[in-house]
Scaffold this active site. Sequence first.
Site, PDB file in Angstrom:
ATOM      1  N   LYS A  33     -12.208   6.822   5.820  1.00  0.00           N
ATOM      2  CA  LYS A  33     -11.925   5.614   6.604  1.00  0.00           C
ATOM      3  C   LYS A  33     -12.965   4.548   6.303  1.00  0.00           C
ATOM      4  CE  LYS A  33     -10.975   3.954  11.277  1.00  0.00           C
ATOM      5  NZ  LYS A  33      -9.841   3.153  10.798  1.00  0.00           N
ATOM      6  N   GLY A  74     -10.330   0.678  14.870  1.00  0.00           N
ATOM      7  CA  GLY A  74      -9.617  -0.373  15.600  1.00  0.00           C
ATOM      8  C   GLY A  74      -9.157   0.120  16.965  1.00  0.00           C
ATOM      9  N   HIS A 104     -12.718  10.334  12.730  1.00  0.00           N
ATOM     10  CA  HIS A 104     -11.714  10.115  11.679  1.00  0.00           C
ATOM     11  C   HIS A 104     -12.130  10.838  10.406  1.00  0.00           C
ATOM     12  CE1 HIS A 104     -10.282   6.885  14.322  1.00  0.00           C
ATOM     13  NE2 HIS A 104      -9.169   6.878  13.604  1.00  0.00           N
ATOM     14  N   GLY A 134       0.826  -1.212   0.000  1.00  0.00           N
ATOM     15  CA  GLY A 134       0.000   0.000   0.000  1.00  0.00           C
ATOM     16  C   GLY A 134       0.851   1.249   0.000  1.00  0.00           C
ATOM     17  N   ALA A 135       1.977   1.185  -0.744  1.00  0.00           N
ATOM     18  CA  ALA A 135       2.985   2.250  -0.675  1.00  0.00           C
ATOM     19  C   ALA A 135       2.481   3.594  -1.190  1.00  0.00           C
ATOM     20  CB  ALA A 135       4.233   1.822  -1.454  1.00  0.00           C
ATOM     21  N   PHE A 145      -0.390   3.292  16.147  1.00  0.00           N
ATOM     22  CA  PHE A 145       1.053   3.388  16.355  1.00  0.00           C
ATOM     23  C   PHE A 145       1.472   4.699  17.008  1.00  0.00           C
ATOM     24  CE2 PHE A 145       1.143  -0.100  13.308  1.00  0.00           C
ATOM     25  CZ  PHE A 145       2.194  -0.867  13.766  1.00  0.00           C
ATOM     26  N   ALA A 180      -0.688  -3.479  15.278  1.00  0.00           N
ATOM     27  CA  ALA A 180      -1.105  -2.435  16.236  1.00  0.00           C
ATOM     28  C   ALA A 180      -2.236  -1.618  15.625  1.00  0.00           C
ATOM     29  CB  ALA A 180       0.065  -1.530  16.597  1.00  0.00           C
TER      30      ALA A 180
END
Length: 244
Positions: free
Chosen positions: A136, A142, A132, A8-9, A105, A102
């Site tokens: 999203k 999450g 958000h 997903g760069a 982060f 996670a």
Amino acid sequence: MIKVGVFGAQGRMGSEVCRAVQADDELELVAQVDENDDPRAFVDAGATVAVDFTTPDAVLANIRFCVDNGIHVVVGTTGLSASDLDEVAGWVAGARASVFIAPNFAIGAVLMMDFAARAAPHFDTAEIVERHHERKLDAPSGTALRTAQLMNDARGTAWRAPQGHSETLPGSRGGDSSGIRIHSVRVPGSVAHQDVILGTAGETLTIRHDSLDRASFMPGVVLAVKRVGSLQGLTVGLENLLDL
Ligand code: NAP
């Protein structure tokens, strides 16, 4: 040097991860894979760690590919269910590769979750309001689900349910995570924000965290990339890498 590949760069988070990896003297960005690319590019480039910030639909196949090819994985993609995590734990048990996941982060978010869990036994009710950006894909976040889980684990007894209320507009009271109501707001201009509001007789406690820029997630991602190779199996939560 740790050779890093990024799934997903070209995404909002993935592109930030690429910049953070390139800026770190101990990391080398060796491959970038997007939706229509072949992940074997990671194997060809000798990546030892992959980072995944993609979509709930893509992430499990990406993790499976990495585990099967002995590549450690750091996952930030949210929307994984408890049974998804069980499945990943099964793949990685006894495997050469380890998986670190996670839901958030950002150090401030990890502390917010820790403070909320510590407060949970001392209050009667708790609600979470998360906000958000409007693109999203999953709701609730999450982070909100993880916060509720940590608070419920820390508490051990049921929350006090408000009595006699009814919803004239269905959904007004939000989702119910074992007694903690979660409300998800989606607003352009937001990044990631959360209030945990606890209440008891005569007082409330509000614990608030705001990620104002995706740079907030990068120190945690870089730390996980450097540490994932020394972990075993599946690890969930940045708090496991921090001395809280
Ligand atoms: P985004 O901008 O939509 O980026 C997702 C990227 O993944 C897109 O470039 C997409 O490509 C790509 N992709 C889709 N399927 C793929 C596949 N099979 N293989 C490789 N790449 C694939 O989303 P974002 O805002 O960066 O968020 C990504 C994820 O990170 C979300 O789940 C979000 O909730 C999570 N997130 C986590 C944290 C944390 O701290 N853990 C923080 C922020 C966000 P196309 O556009 O071409 O489909």
